[in-house]
Design a protein around this motif. Structure first.
Motif, PDB file in Angstrom:
ATOM      1  N   GLN A  32      36.343  35.770  40.350  1.00  0.00           N
ATOM      2  CA  GLN A  32      37.597  35.836  39.593  1.00  0.00           C
ATOM      3  C   GLN A  32      37.367  35.787  38.078  1.00  0.00           C
ATOM      4  N   SER A  34      37.441  37.029  34.231  1.00  0.00           N
ATOM      5  CA  SER A  34      38.548  37.666  33.526  1.00  0.00           C
ATOM      6  C   SER A  34      38.135  38.331  32.226  1.00  0.00           C
ATOM      7  N   ALA A  58      37.096  39.697  43.228  1.00  0.00           N
ATOM      8  CA  ALA A  58      38.491  39.692  42.776  1.00  0.00           C
ATOM      9  C   ALA A  58      38.609  39.429  41.279  1.00  0.00           C
ATOM     10  N   PRO A  59      38.052  40.280  40.453  1.00  0.00           N
ATOM     11  CA  PRO A  59      38.164  40.073  39.006  1.00  0.00           C
ATOM     12  C   PRO A  59      39.609  40.273  38.545  1.00  0.00           C
ATOM     13  N   ARG A  60      39.888  39.768  37.360  1.00  0.00           N
ATOM     14  CA  ARG A  60      41.258  39.842  36.846  1.00  0.00           C
ATOM     15  C   ARG A  60      41.700  41.281  36.619  1.00  0.00           C
ATOM     16  N   SER A 178      35.395  31.188  37.611  1.00  0.00           N
ATOM     17  CA  SER A 178      36.133  31.854  36.544  1.00  0.00           C
ATOM     18  C   SER A 178      35.969  31.095  35.232  1.00  0.00           C
TER      19      SER A 178
END
Length: 347
Positions: A32, A34, A58-60, A178
């Motif tokens: 995650q 960003s 699941a990156p931003r 993150s």
């Protein structure tokens, strides 16, 4: 978002032992994330250490790998970005990995043990520990990487005992949380260890790119480091016969200089022998020292010859001067006889 394609192109570090061969796939997982700059910095960091397997969970931003800042911060590691994968879940990112390493600044009250990277890696590589005894590390790199050389072993850690040895992994994954929240507890709990970089306790929060660089460096040391630019292979040590020959050559030159009296050498040469033994001189260094001794002998012979020529010339000049003086005295006697008066001649 690009779908995961199997295990991906993972860099493999190989450990050669006289009994078995162990392969270790190495993967870096950003969860995650960003900031595009951190992804580019991560790609550059792992490439400098010879790795190339980067996975984003699941990156931003779905286009994080193609953002301008990502590309700029990668700075030469575009091949790593090209091979990087974006997946939806952590389970997909960990496919094929059997040893998971979380990263955190502070230990959890519950969960896996917290260790420094070097402490954890030494549990597999410490001399004399079970099946890893006699292990020699020699990594296999991608085509862009420098040619590796046998690794420098990590120093023995206080808790590296036979009881603490763990099974050598086939695939190891390093997980990074993150930028805003770090790693979630549930993700940490599924890992085998929580790696904590021993930073300043009053300010120990590292940027993801910096933290990844440190851990990649420690893992590279464990697998086997690269040759420094411009470095040369280790020169073979000189044996006893070569040292003895060099000492004899050196003694001859010291005698020629007048520094060593052959009739009263005392303990000069044994002391020099001990000095060179402590220095562990190499064959190349023996050649250098013998070259110096040879030059000393040549210069000494040249000085001796020049001195002898000078003495000879001086002696010849002295003989010539004496001859000229005798001739001049005889000439003066003759002149005196010729110029004498008749009365003096009758007398």
């Amino acid at each position: 978002m690009r779908a995961a394609a199997g295990a991906g192109a993972a860099t493999i570090g190989r450990f050669y032992c006289w009994r078995f061969l162990v392969t270790v796939r190495t993967r870096f997982v950003l969860i995650q994330t960003s900031h595009a700059g951190n992804v580019g910095a991560a790609a550059r960091a792992i490439k400098t250490m010879g790795f190339d397997d980067l996975v984003l969970v699941a990156p931003r931003w779905p286009n994080l790998l193609r953002r301008e800042e990502t590309i700029q911060r990668a700075s030469g590691a575009l091949d790593v970005l090209a091979n990087a994968r974006i997946v939806a879940t952590l389970d997909e990112a960990l496919d094929g990995m059997d040893h998971l390493c979380a990263t955190a600044m502070t230990p959890r009250d519950f969960g896996p043990p917290t260790r420094t990277p070097r402490e954890h890696f030494s549990r597999w590589l410490d001399d004399g520990l079970g099946a890893t005894q006699g292990l020699i590390a020699q990594p296999v790199q991608s085509s862009e990487a420098a040619v590796p050389h046998p690794a420098q072993r990590l120093p023995k850690q206080p808790d590296a005992s036979p009881a603490s040895v763990e099974r050598f992994p086939e695939g190891i994954a390093f997980l990074f949380g993150s930028e805003r929240f770090g790693m979630r507890n549930e993700d940490v709990y599924r890992c085998h260890v929580c790696l904590s970089i021993p930073a300043n306790p009053e300010f120990g929060s590292l940027n993801i790119g910096a933290a990844l660089q440190v851990i990649a460096y420690e893992w590279r040391l464990a697998l086997g480091s690269f040759l420094l630019p411009g470095s040369t292979p280790h020169n073979a040590p000189a044996d006893a016969a070569q040292v003895a020959g060099m000492l004899a050559h050196l003694q001859e030159s010291l005698e020629a200089l007048g520094f060593l009296d052959p009739l009263a050498p005392k303990k000069l040469m044994p002391r020099l022998n001990q000095l060179f033994n402590r220095a562990s001189v190499t064959q190349e260094e023996i050649h250098i020292l013998r070259g110096i001794a040879k030059a000393v002998l040549q210069q000494s012979a040249h000085v001796k010859t020049a001195f002898q020529l000078e003495v000879g010339a001086s002696a010849r000049a002295e003989v010539k001067a004496k001859g000229q003086a005798v001739a001049q005295a005889k000439a003066q006697d003759i002149d005196a006889s010729v110029s004498a008066s008749p009365a003096q001649k009758l007398d």
